[in-house]
Design a protein around this motif. Sequence first.
Motif, PDB file in Angstrom:
ATOM      1  N   HIS A 148      10.414   2.708 -11.899  1.00  0.00           N
ATOM      2  CA  HIS A 148       9.927   3.188 -13.195  1.00  0.00           C
ATOM      3  C   HIS A 148      10.702   4.414 -13.659  1.00  0.00           C
ATOM      4  O   HIS A 148      10.906   4.628 -14.855  1.00  0.00           O
ATOM      5  CB  HIS A 148       8.427   3.526 -13.111  1.00  0.00           C
ATOM      6  CG  HIS A 148       7.569   2.336 -12.859  1.00  0.00           C
ATOM      7  ND1 HIS A 148       6.402   2.390 -12.124  1.00  0.00           N
ATOM      8  CD2 HIS A 148       7.703   1.037 -13.240  1.00  0.00           C
ATOM      9  CE1 HIS A 148       5.861   1.168 -12.070  1.00  0.00           C
ATOM     10  NE2 HIS A 148       6.636   0.346 -12.734  1.00  0.00           N
ATOM     11  N   ALA A 149      11.135   5.232 -12.704  1.00  0.00           N
ATOM     12  CA  ALA A 149      11.812   6.494 -13.047  1.00  0.00           C
ATOM     13  C   ALA A 149      13.287   6.281 -13.380  1.00  0.00           C
ATOM     14  O   ALA A 149      13.990   7.234 -13.721  1.00  0.00           O
ATOM     15  CB  ALA A 149      11.659   7.480 -11.891  1.00  0.00           C
ATOM     16  N   GLY A 150      13.762   5.024 -13.228  1.00  0.00           N
ATOM     17  CA  GLY A 150      15.145   4.757 -13.606  1.00  0.00           C
ATOM     18  C   GLY A 150      16.170   5.065 -12.521  1.00  0.00           C
ATOM     19  O   GLY A 150      17.360   5.217 -12.808  1.00  0.00           O
ATOM     20  N   LEU A 151      15.750   5.151 -11.275  1.00  0.00           N
ATOM     21  CA  LEU A 151      16.709   5.411 -10.196  1.00  0.00           C
ATOM     22  C   LEU A 151      17.542   4.176  -9.852  1.00  0.00           C
ATOM     23  O   LEU A 151      18.569   4.273  -9.184  1.00  0.00           O
ATOM     24  CB  LEU A 151      15.979   5.907  -8.929  1.00  0.00           C
ATOM     25  CG  LEU A 151      15.745   7.417  -8.838  1.00  0.00           C
ATOM     26  CD1 LEU A 151      14.884   7.928  -9.977  1.00  0.00           C
ATOM     27  CD2 LEU A 151      15.074   7.773  -7.506  1.00  0.00           C
ATOM     28  N   TYR A 152      17.079   3.023 -10.310  1.00  0.00           N
ATOM     29  CA  TYR A 152      17.813   1.765 -10.075  1.00  0.00           C
ATOM     30  C   TYR A 152      18.290   1.250 -11.429  1.00  0.00           C
ATOM     31  O   TYR A 152      17.598   1.404 -12.431  1.00  0.00           O
ATOM     32  CB  TYR A 152      16.906   0.731  -9.407  1.00  0.00           C
ATOM     33  CG  TYR A 152      16.485   1.129  -8.000  1.00  0.00           C
ATOM     34  CD1 TYR A 152      17.154   0.623  -6.886  1.00  0.00           C
ATOM     35  CD2 TYR A 152      15.429   2.014  -7.782  1.00  0.00           C
ATOM     36  CE1 TYR A 152      16.788   0.985  -5.595  1.00  0.00           C
ATOM     37  CE2 TYR A 152      15.058   2.393  -6.493  1.00  0.00           C
ATOM     38  CZ  TYR A 152      15.739   1.868  -5.406  1.00  0.00           C
ATOM     39  OH  TYR A 152      15.371   2.243  -4.137  1.00  0.00           O
ATOM     40  N   ASP A 153      19.490   0.635 -11.468  1.00  0.00           N
ATOM     41  CA  ASP A 153      20.023   0.247 -12.782  1.00  0.00           C
ATOM     42  C   ASP A 153      20.237  -1.249 -12.996  1.00  0.00           C
ATOM     43  O   ASP A 153      20.611  -1.666 -14.089  1.00  0.00           O
ATOM     44  CB  ASP A 153      21.312   1.027 -13.091  1.00  0.00           C
ATOM     45  CG  ASP A 153      22.368   0.856 -12.015  1.00  0.00           C
ATOM     46  OD1 ASP A 153      22.170   0.030 -11.100  1.00  0.00           O
ATOM     47  OD2 ASP A 153      23.386   1.557 -12.084  1.00  0.00           O
ATOM     48  N   ARG A 155       0.810  -1.226   0.000  1.00  0.00           N
ATOM     49  CA  ARG A 155       0.000   0.000   0.000  1.00  0.00           C
ATOM     50  C   ARG A 155       0.842   1.274   0.000  1.00  0.00           C
ATOM     51  O   ARG A 155       0.356   2.339  -0.325  1.00  0.00           O
ATOM     52  CB  ARG A 155      -0.973  -0.016   1.181  1.00  0.00           C
ATOM     53  CG  ARG A 155      -0.306  -0.010   2.533  1.00  0.00           C
ATOM     54  CD  ARG A 155      -1.290  -0.252   3.660  1.00  0.00           C
ATOM     55  NE  ARG A 155      -1.631  -1.662   3.771  1.00  0.00           N
ATOM     56  CZ  ARG A 155      -2.321  -2.190   4.790  1.00  0.00           C
ATOM     57  NH1 ARG A 155      -2.740  -1.432   5.774  1.00  0.00           N
ATOM     58  NH2 ARG A 155      -2.572  -3.470   4.828  1.00  0.00           N
ATOM     59  N   LYS A 156       2.117   1.152   0.399  1.00  0.00           N
ATOM     60  CA  LYS A 156       3.009   2.319   0.384  1.00  0.00           C
ATOM     61  C   LYS A 156       3.742   2.474  -0.949  1.00  0.00           C
ATOM     62  O   LYS A 156       4.581   3.355  -1.092  1.00  0.00           O
ATOM     63  CB  LYS A 156       4.063   2.177   1.490  1.00  0.00           C
ATOM     64  CG  LYS A 156       3.516   2.120   2.905  1.00  0.00           C
ATOM     65  CD  LYS A 156       4.707   2.009   3.878  1.00  0.00           C
ATOM     66  CE  LYS A 156       4.320   1.321   5.167  1.00  0.00           C
ATOM     67  NZ  LYS A 156       5.499   0.780   5.888  1.00  0.00           N
ATOM     68  N   GLY A 157       3.461   1.564  -1.889  1.00  0.00           N
ATOM     69  CA  GLY A 157       4.142   1.649  -3.181  1.00  0.00           C
ATOM     70  C   GLY A 157       5.490   0.968  -3.191  1.00  0.00           C
ATOM     71  O   GLY A 157       6.256   1.078  -4.155  1.00  0.00           O
ATOM     72  N   GLN A 158       5.783   0.218  -2.124  1.00  0.00           N
ATOM     73  CA  GLN A 158       7.060  -0.491  -2.047  1.00  0.00           C
ATOM     74  C   GLN A 158       6.995  -1.811  -2.814  1.00  0.00           C
ATOM     75  O   GLN A 158       6.029  -2.557  -2.678  1.00  0.00           O
ATOM     76  CB  GLN A 158       7.403  -0.840  -0.599  1.00  0.00           C
ATOM     77  CG  GLN A 158       7.563   0.348   0.318  1.00  0.00           C
ATOM     78  CD  GLN A 158       8.048  -0.100   1.698  1.00  0.00           C
ATOM     79  OE1 GLN A 158       9.136   0.223   2.131  1.00  0.00           O
ATOM     80  NE2 GLN A 158       7.209  -0.866   2.387  1.00  0.00           N
ATOM     81  N   GLU A 194      15.814  -1.568   2.475  1.00  0.00           N
ATOM     82  CA  GLU A 194      14.790  -0.567   2.198  1.00  0.00           C
ATOM     83  C   GLU A 194      14.194  -0.957   0.853  1.00  0.00           C
ATOM     84  O   GLU A 194      14.901  -0.976  -0.149  1.00  0.00           O
ATOM     85  CB  GLU A 194      15.487   0.801   2.131  1.00  0.00           C
ATOM     86  CG  GLU A 194      14.582   1.995   2.035  1.00  0.00           C
ATOM     87  CD  GLU A 194      15.416   3.280   1.825  1.00  0.00           C
ATOM     88  OE1 GLU A 194      16.383   3.524   2.586  1.00  0.00           O
ATOM     89  OE2 GLU A 194      15.105   3.994   0.863  1.00  0.00           O
ATOM     90  N   ALA A 195      12.925  -1.323   0.857  1.00  0.00           N
ATOM     91  CA  ALA A 195      12.313  -1.810  -0.390  1.00  0.00           C
ATOM     92  C   ALA A 195      12.209  -0.670  -1.400  1.00  0.00           C
ATOM     93  O   ALA A 195      11.736   0.418  -1.071  1.00  0.00           O
ATOM     94  CB  ALA A 195      10.934  -2.381  -0.100  1.00  0.00           C
ATOM     95  N   PRO A 196      12.650  -0.902  -2.639  1.00  0.00           N
ATOM     96  CA  PRO A 196      12.517   0.126  -3.673  1.00  0.00           C
ATOM     97  C   PRO A 196      11.046   0.484  -3.901  1.00  0.00           C
ATOM     98  O   PRO A 196      10.177  -0.390  -3.838  1.00  0.00           O
ATOM     99  CB  PRO A 196      13.091  -0.542  -4.919  1.00  0.00           C
ATOM    100  CG  PRO A 196      13.967  -1.639  -4.412  1.00  0.00           C
ATOM    101  CD  PRO A 196      13.327  -2.110  -3.139  1.00  0.00           C
ATOM    102  N   LEU A 197      10.800   1.760  -4.180  1.00  0.00           N
ATOM    103  CA  LEU A 197       9.444   2.164  -4.544  1.00  0.00           C
ATOM    104  C   LEU A 197       9.229   1.885  -6.028  1.00  0.00           C
ATOM    105  O   LEU A 197      10.130   2.101  -6.846  1.00  0.00           O
ATOM    106  CB  LEU A 197       9.243   3.655  -4.268  1.00  0.00           C
ATOM    107  CG  LEU A 197       9.280   4.072  -2.797  1.00  0.00           C
ATOM    108  CD1 LEU A 197       9.239   5.597  -2.664  1.00  0.00           C
ATOM    109  CD2 LEU A 197       8.089   3.453  -2.039  1.00  0.00           C
TER     110      LEU A 197
END
Lengths: 270, 270
Positions: free
Chosen positions: A222-227, A163-166, A214-217
């Motif tokens: 989607h925004a590409g903060l993770y590679d 529900r938090k988007g995680q 810390e679970a990625p949102l």
Amino acid sequence: MVREHALYNGKLLLEKEACLPITNREVQFGFSTYESLRVIRSHPVHLEDHLIRLENSCRGIGLAHPFTQEELKAWVYKLIKIDLLEEASVRILLVGGKEPMCFVTASPLLTYPENYYTQGVGAITYEGERLMPSCKTGNLLLNYMALEKARSSGGFEALLVDRKGQVLEGTRSNFFAFRDGKLYTAKDDEVLLGITRERIIQATKILGIEVVYEAPLAKDLHAGLYDELFVSATSMAAMPISTLDGKTFKAPFERTNAIKALVRSWELED
Amino acid sequence: MVREHALYNGKLLLEKEACLPITNREVQFGFSTYESLRVIRSHPVHLEDHLIRLENSCRGIGLAHPFTQEELKAWVYKLIKIDLLEEASVRILLVGGKEPMCFVTASPLLTYPENYYTQGVGAITYEGERLMPSCKTGNLLLNYMALEKARSSGGFEALLVDRKGQVLEGTRSNFFAFRDGKLYTAKDDEVLLGITRERIIQATKILGIEVVYEAPLAKDLHAGLYDELFVSATSMAAMPISTLDGKTFKAPFERTNAIKALVRSWELED
């Protein structure tokens, strides 16, 4: 490999005789726990860890049973011996109630084509929260529906979003993502404590990768903060993700494959 | 009443032969739907409504199967005839997958002592949200655990409380509570659309009781803002609650028993 038997409360049956009475209340309610493990070169991989987790799942849902870890262990070895299992997946199922049932069955070893690891697999996100995420139980409808949705679009795995988007975990896997050189994954109490997840974390120590709990949102993925993204499971070790909801992540997945190689190398050690 | 048979995809079996293969993936994931209905004087009560809801449950979770409502209906009548069922509970179970399975089985009619209705039963609240509340599926671990908790303290039912503190429904029942002469219950899309719930609402119209579709908050129930509570289900009709988490609600539960009498009177009409 013969693979035609099953064990029911320690008793040898033909696999086709291993079945659940549909009038049993605990069968009807899915009041059960289970483990799936790999047999490699006739060795049940990380069996002790699986038995400990099975016991934790039982404790979590209040499933009392009379079977000792030693018995369960002996039954797994018995099936391996009787059916001459060299490579296989073995499943231990415990059903609760007044007369608890324990089944041990085998199926062909679940493996994936090598190009899944070199090219990555497709995944989608799916909104939904598992009940008691730390327990492996028969309560798997969410996982089933999410995976069906992934498969219907040609995907390999669905990642569950809370529900938090995680993005917490996959339907049958844990989830990891690299950001600025660090590896992010959900906190221990939010997900299934994967036996392979634990090995992944061991591997990061050897490889000098920092893990952040810390679970990625979903929106940050989607925004590409993770590679670089991957899922982990007994059958997969570490499996890189090439697309998430259509967004592409580029091969080669060097870090994921380095982790995978280490994790696989430990399978015959215990 | 003989009660020794079952139907599997329309085929007659002995009940003890009716079982679920444990290596079947849909069995393992609880990818199934079901209905339980009463047979009274050899008449399957509200069978059409149960079959419609079964189909809605299947649609809700994406369970495709080849069985027509006419077939299912015929199988229920067949079992009633073969086993000379006069009073019984009949269960229809559908398991999805590539080769869907449908089982029809019977068990003794579930009834409750008369003093449950005159004196009321104990209930507790239990925090937890059902996945897809409008569908009756095999995903029942929450219901099982909540009911076990109620029973361990001598209670009859557990009422599920959502994240907003709303008391939505019981583990196998719908929930109603009177406040200032009006009858409160959860909105349709928050709960299982009980076939008896629908009859309860019909009964309120005859009795001139206004229904408000707003789930009572647990804290308001504890604070005494509601003065008569009951749960409804096929087996219970309307069953008054005498204690909730230790708070007492006093007999006689006249409105509940008036509703119950009407609901039961309609059982042989369809």
